[in-house]
Every structure is written in C-alpha cells, then in structure tokens.
Design a protein around this motif. Sequence first.
Motif: not given
Length: 770
Positions: A46-51, A53-58, A336-343, A345-354
Amino acid sequence: MNRLLACTLFIFAVIVTAASCFNKGMSEGALPKNVSYNFHIRPILSDKCFKCHGPDAGHREAGLRLDLADSAYAPLRDTKGAFAIVPGKPELSELIKRISSTDSAIVMPTPESHLGALSEYEIDLFKKWIKQGAKYEPHWAFTAPVKAPLPEVKNKKWVKNEIDRFILAKLEEEGLEPNDEADKERLLKRVSFDLTGLPPSIELMDRFLADKSDAAYENMVNALLQLPQYGEKMAVHWMDVARYADSYGYQDDNIRTQWPWRDWVIYAFNKNIPYDEFITWQVAGDLLPQATKENILATGFFRNHKYTEEGGVIDEEYRIEYLIDKTKTFTKGILGITIECAQCHDHKYDPFSQKDYYSLLAFFNNTKEKGFEGDVTASQPAKNPVLTITAEDRKNLLNYINSKDTNALMVSVMGELDTLRKTYVLNRGVYDQPGVEVQASAVKAVMKFDTAKFPRNRLGLAKWTVDRNNPLTARVFVNQVWQEFFGKGLVKTSGDFGMQGELPSHPELLDWLAVDFMENGWDIKRLVKQIVTSAAYRQSAKVTQQHLQKDPENIYLARSPRQRLKAEFIRDMYLSCSGLLVRTIGGASVKPYQPKGIWEAASSGRGVLATYRQDHNEALYRRGLYNFIKLTVPPPNMIMFDASNRDQCEVKRLKTNTPLQALIMMNDPAVLEASRVLAQQLLGEQSTVEEKINKAFRLIICRQPSATEKKIVKAYYDEQLQLFQLNKLNAAVTLKVGEYPLNKQLNAQQLAAVMKTINTIYNLEEAIVK
C-alpha cells in the motif's frame, strides 16, 4: 532557565530515542513465523506499490496489479517469460528481483516515484511470504468480524472483564506488566469526565472515598450513566461526526435552526436507543413505515452541511456539492472508509471504483433539497425539505426539545422526490459532465447490496449498514467509543479502515467487541460500561522506564493514557467548579464572551449574524456543547483547544499544545469570572484560608492537595494579598470581570487574592487533564 531548557531537551531526546528504538523494534525485529498478507505484506504494498500497481486503472503501470492474486501471479506483460510472484519460489519472482536491485533502471519503487526503497527487513518479509505460498487474504476490515475465544493469561487476578484478557495477553507477549489501579480520587475524576464531561462534586468524592465495598466503583459507574449529562457528553463526539453548526457557511453565513436535532441526539444517548436504530433513523427515518416526526427529525443528521446563499450561483453545482458532503459523512463517520477519493477517479489504494462512488451517492440524489433557495428569513430559518415542530409536538411526542417559545420550530430534514432522479458517473467529478448512468448500490467491496433484502433507497442503505454481516459498522463505532476513553482507537486511523489505514493494535479484541456489541442489541451504554469497568481503563497513568523503552506510544496499554480534556469540557470544568454552570439540558445555542470584532472582520455585512450579539444571564453559563458555532468564525477559545470547526465530518480531533492555550486559561474573562465567583462563595463560608484553598483545590483538581502543594498555594495567596494591601495590585480592577454580580460586602483585597489563587489552580496542567 538554562538548566530547565537543558533538562527539557534531555527528556525530549530520551523520548525520541525510545520511540525510535520502539519503532525499529516493531519493524526490524525477527521475521514472524507465519507472514500474513494483511498484517505484514499489504501495508508495504500500500505504501510503496499500489500507487502504480493498485486498484486505480487510470494510473496503473505495465498492466500489473499487485492487490489481486490473479494479476500478481499472471505472466508480466512487458517482461516475457517472467512473473511478478511465483508462489513458493521467491528466486523466480520478478518482484523480489526488482525490490532487491541496486540498479536504478530496474529497481522498484522507481527513484522518480519518491516512495523510497524497501528495507532489508521488508525484502526478507516478501521472500518469506512468497516461500510460504504468497497467500493473499481479503482486507481484514472488509471481512465479517469473528468472536475469537478469550485468550489465556497468567495474571488472572488482574482481569476484571473480557477486555482485559485480550489486553493482558498482548502485554504478557511483549514482556510488559500493567500498572496498578489508579487511586480512587484520580479514578473518579477520570470516569466522571469520561461519562458526563464534568468533574465530580466534593460530595461525590467523599461518598466514593467512604465506600470501601468491592462494588463501589461499579456502583459509581452505574450512577454516572444514569445522569442526563451522560447524553450531553456523548453528543459532543456525534456533533463532530455530523458537522453540526448554527450557521450555513459560505459568504453570508446566515443563521439556521438545527439545534432541535441536537436535542434529539442527547435524548437518544440518554434513552440508550440501540446504535442500529440510532443510525437507521438518521439515515432514513423519513422512509420508515408510518414515520413519526421523531423519525424524521433524526434525519437532520444529513442536513448539517454548508449551504450557499450567494446570488448568481449555479443551482446544480451546489446541489451536487451537498450530495458529495452527505456521501463523505456517511462513509467516513459511519463506515470509516475514504471513498471520497473515488469522486474523480478510481481509488488508488482501496477497491472502490468511481462507479462505486456514484452508485452510493445515488441514495442521496433523490432528496427534495435545492442547491440554492435564496436567503433564510426569520420566518423560514431552515432549508427545504423542512420539518415543522409545533408547541403541541413539544408537549407530547418531542417533549425533550427544550424551547420556551411557543412558536413553531423549523429543522432541515431529508425528504424524497416522488419520481426517481437519474444518477450518472461525473467525469473528473465535475457536476455538468455526466457519464454512464448508475443505480443506487452500496459499496460492494465492503458487502454485497442484495436487492432482494435491501430496497434501492436510503432505507435499504440503512438496512445494509446495520446488517449483522456488514463488516464495518460495528467495528467502526466500537473503535470510536474506545477512542473516546483511551485517546486513540484500537485502529488509530479511526476514519480510515481501508488499505492506507493503520492496522488494529488488538485485532482480536476489536472483533470480539464488535460481535459482542451486535449480539447484545447494539447497546451503547453496555459497551461504555464494559470499557470503563475494565482493569485496562482503571490503571494508573504513571509511566515507568520500561514503558518508555518498550512502548513509548502506549500501544499495548500497560498504563492509562494521560489526556487533555476536550475544548467543551474545559469550559464545563471551570463553570462547574465555580458553581456558575447552568445544567439545563438542550435548547438553542448561546453566545458567551468573545473578543470584539472577530465576527465583523469575517462577515459580509448581511444577515442576522453579521454582528456578534453576546447573550446575558443564564445563557452565559451553558455547557460548551451549546456554544454557538458560526462556520466561518467558530468560537475562538474552543478552536484554540482543538475543537472541530465543523465544516466537515470529523471522527478524531487533533491534539496540540500552544502558548495560546495557556493565555486563554490565564486571561479569558469566563475563566477569570469563574475564579472570582468561586472566591466569593469560599469567602462567604465559615472556614480558614487554608480550608478555603484546600476546597478550591479539591473542586478543580479533584483530589486532596499534598502538604507541599498546600504550602506553595498558601504562600502564593499570602504574596498576592500583601501586594493588594500595599496597592501594588489593584483589587477593583482585578475583580471587574464578567457579568455575575460582585459581592461588595466582602473584603475586596482578600477576595482578589483568593480569586488569583483559584485562577492559578485553574492554570495547573492537572486541571485540564484526566
């Protein structure tokens, strides 16, 4: 001064060194016997790779996704014949080659990412994990909690209830011993503030000290839980979650009347409405079958956000802003989740799409409210849809609403349109760039939204939220309650249970409490009592050298945390000790003393809140919970003590220590007035100066002073009295503070000396710490 500075720097260096050693020990110690994806590998990814190679396809690089096993095990697109991870074979895994390399051309993370290279320990963790089969696990917070068996412990005599079994098992594993129980005076102060937000009275202290029975503490807890002040204390945290304020924000920042909703929250906590019901009413009370006005009033929760009254704004733009706010408040405060990050684009770390984001927002898209209605007026101080509460309502069903006025009250609440409004994914989150249409659906990564069980409206969302299989709702609330008593949650990031959030310090305890909470009817008072009657809570706050060396952050709770009171309770403390506090429950917000010109400097000059009009008489002495909160200019003396400014959902307050806090305690007219009034009371009693000082100390610090403390405080009083008698200090000027009547029958010089002595006691650190 130089010696003091040197001593301070030395202590700071010791603490920093201890913390550094602790953190190093936590991350660089011996490799665990079994490497867990959730607790060892995923945080590094999560800290080093998901930026990249994570959930955000974009933003995904090389087509590689490391948060899913199927992708991580698949052949690499850009490196023929290679695989990122080969389970059981780290030597064949490209991931190991890349993270171990010193070649800047192939090392991962890349130098350009500025994410930093992995340590040798982290590389060894990956090697061992892959060797053990590279087993992926669902994110711990998105799997239903399980009530684990109570762990075995050696020191069974220390255990008071089930919580202690989990705490002690971890302490014994870390080679730590818990503290002894705090002395009765400090323990009573702690639990009194934690359950009521107020200090115990001297009568309560004496009664508790005199009770030598084994049940003395539990009896005191039961008594405190029954006080109406319990509901006020619990409501303070929920006001932060619900971003409650008394104005609309933005440019004109005019007045609104949401305080009857606040009265309901206090009532709900005092009545001990089960948490699942508490949430259901606030999310969808208006959609319940045969909904009552009380059900509808509860939905004011979602209407506390900012509203614009600026002419010329685009209605739809602000309507979407309000929906975004509701979505963030629901997900951060309740899930307790940060789904606002998917407003956008797809969330970069959690499995939440736009698409997930706008499917959730769709539940709130059918409300009747507008983006712009025009200015509020005296006859219409709430935005539509509005609940009108009549005097008859307050006499019968809503008798907990505190209003002496016979006029109808108006509260902004939720209300549905008759026809379904379509919802679209908004390109880059922009209100006028609709994309694909979506239907209302909750976050599938958390739990499937089964339309056979849950209708596609807010009531369906509420049912999904409090479903026993929802892995977040109970966990998140239990964690917030734990945070209220221990200063931080079992999950430190109480607003983020996602991939970037902290791992729980005691995962089995968190899950046990969450399941137990649901099994026992979502009973909030029962949960609170469990926590405050545990041996872990009742410990002394003394810090040993072993504590500093092995656990400087007190993660394992071998001692009670020492915490400053919340801003509201600091105000409550000095008002209560002085006898000034008006204990009326509920009612409209009040405007106490405030420096001149603050509102005016930040005002547009329009509306009833353009000028600060201070209240008088009893309104000056209400609890901090009732302080009027203007969004553009929150109460300055509260903000200095880290109160929420209420412009968005907050689940955890910051803790700072600034000189301005000391200046407030020394110079705020409310503190000085409380000092004067308490001095008047004490001088009116038949007692010696020593007895008066002793009583003031007990009222404020909530314990008997030591012989040394008595001597120091008495010497200070004698010095001040002499200065007043010699006219080196002006008693008349000192006493001229606050609106509470001055007792002119008392000796002014003696009264001023006692007042300054009391103000000094108010300024002891222990006065505002529990």
